[in-house]
Design a protein around this motif. Structure first.
Motif, mmCIF file in Angstrom:
data_model
loop_
_atom_site.group_PDB
_atom_site.id
_atom_site.type_symbol
_atom_site.label_atom_id
_atom_site.label_comp_id
_atom_site.label_asym_id
_atom_site.label_seq_id
_atom_site.Cartn_x
_atom_site.Cartn_y
_atom_site.Cartn_z
ATOM 1 N N ILE A 10 7.282 20.704 -90.302
ATOM 2 C CA ILE A 10 6.827 20.085 -91.556
ATOM 3 C C ILE A 10 5.539 19.301 -91.328
ATOM 4 O O ILE A 10 4.611 19.365 -92.144
ATOM 5 C CB ILE A 10 7.937 19.183 -92.149
ATOM 6 N N THR A 11 5.455 18.585 -90.224
ATOM 7 C CA THR A 11 4.245 17.831 -89.914
ATOM 8 C C THR A 11 3.049 18.758 -89.754
ATOM 9 O O THR A 11 1.952 18.461 -90.231
ATOM 10 C CB THR A 11 4.446 16.996 -88.627
ATOM 11 N N LEU A 12 3.256 19.887 -89.097
ATOM 12 C CA LEU A 12 2.169 20.851 -88.945
ATOM 13 C C LEU A 12 1.814 21.506 -90.277
ATOM 14 O O LEU A 12 0.639 21.788 -90.542
ATOM 15 C CB LEU A 12 2.525 21.908 -87.908
ATOM 16 N N LEU A 13 2.805 21.757 -91.131
ATOM 17 C CA LEU A 13 2.527 22.328 -92.449
ATOM 18 C C LEU A 13 1.689 21.391 -93.310
ATOM 19 O O LEU A 13 0.885 21.840 -94.130
ATOM 20 C CB LEU A 13 3.827 22.650 -93.189
ATOM 21 N N LEU A 14 1.895 20.097 -93.138
ATOM 22 C CA LEU A 14 1.122 19.120 -93.900
ATOM 23 C C LEU A 14 -0.325 19.015 -93.407
ATOM 24 O O LEU A 14 -1.138 18.363 -94.039
ATOM 25 C CB LEU A 14 1.796 17.744 -93.842
ATOM 26 N N ASN A 15 -0.621 19.639 -92.278
ATOM 27 C CA ASN A 15 -1.972 19.660 -91.705
ATOM 28 C C ASN A 15 -2.355 21.106 -91.417
ATOM 29 O O ASN A 15 -2.283 21.567 -90.275
ATOM 30 C CB ASN A 15 -2.009 18.828 -90.414
ATOM 31 N N THR A 30 -5.062 22.720 -91.063
ATOM 32 C CA THR A 30 -6.104 22.969 -90.064
ATOM 33 C C THR A 30 -5.495 23.066 -88.671
ATOM 34 O O THR A 30 -5.913 23.899 -87.865
ATOM 35 C CB THR A 30 -7.157 21.845 -90.093
ATOM 36 N N SER A 31 -4.498 22.239 -88.415
ATOM 37 C CA SER A 31 -3.847 22.284 -87.104
ATOM 38 C C SER A 31 -3.135 23.617 -86.904
ATOM 39 O O SER A 31 -3.135 24.162 -85.797
ATOM 40 C CB SER A 31 -2.871 21.123 -86.948
ATOM 41 N N LEU A 32 -2.535 24.156 -87.962
ATOM 42 C CA LEU A 32 -1.890 25.463 -87.858
ATOM 43 C C LEU A 32 -2.907 26.556 -87.550
ATOM 44 O O LEU A 32 -2.647 27.454 -86.751
ATOM 45 C CB LEU A 32 -1.160 25.806 -89.156
#
Length: 188
Positions: free
Chosen positions: A73-78, A80-82
């Motif tokens: 979820i934290t990665l989905l909220l960012n 660009t990081s994905l």
């Protein structure tokens, strides 16, 4: 030449499915994890620590799933990081699965170990120094650890069968220990 990477990828996928399946079989029911009648305030820090140890040993797979979900979820909220992690994964896949020929730069042939060191160095540089992915992952880890610590210290482990599993694994990190062989002697 094109069949080898596909074969390796298929074998890796099958092994991954087998490992994930065996790990998820150890998961406890979510209703047991969130049983509201089992929560109470610990009397002391020592009691909270003991509760956390017992709950970590018993609910370790559930806690792992929770940590993975928080990270996802934290990665989905960012997004660009994905994208950056996707490029890193594509680079690793190309270097170690797709490309079968050795890497030659300036007439020098690089070994598998040198490729691993180089790819690791580039990944660490990108994740921790060139982007904010390191901070995002640290945030996810912090939220996860706080949630596990809060749940583990507030849930009373009296109704859990933790005596039989305490000696078998080392809490949450016991997931990484190999299973112990069982004695299968039939004595009649």
């Amino acid at each position: 030449m094109g069949a080898r990477p596909m074969l390796v990828a298929a074998e890796a996928a099958a092994l991954f499915r087998e490992v994930v399946g065996s790990v998820f079989k150890e998961r406890k029911p979510w209703s047991e994890l969130f049983d509201r009648t089992a929560f109470s305030r610990p009397a002391s820090v020592a009691e909270a620590t003991q509760r956390l140890r017992k709950n970590a040993a018993y609910f370790r797979i559930n806690y792992l799933i929770l940590m993975l979900c928080v990270t996802f979820i934290t990665l989905l909220l960012n997004p660009t990081s994905l994208l950056v992690l996707g490029f890193l994964t594509a680079g690793w896949s190309y270097l170690f699965v797709v490309r079968t020929a050795p890497i030659v730069i300036g007439g020098r042939t690089f070994s598998e170990k040198e490729k691993l060191i180089g790819a690791s160095g580039v990944s660490v540089l990108v994740v921790f120094f060139l982007t904010s992915i390191g901070v995002i992952l640290a945030t996810a880890l912090g939220i996860s650890v706080a949630a596990v610590a809060l749940h583990g210290s507030l849930r009373t482990p009296d109704d859990l069968f933790t005596d039989e599993i305490e000696g078998q694994n080392g809490g949450l990190l016991g997931l990484f220990n190999p299973p112990r062989p069982t004695n299968r002697l039939n004595v009649v």
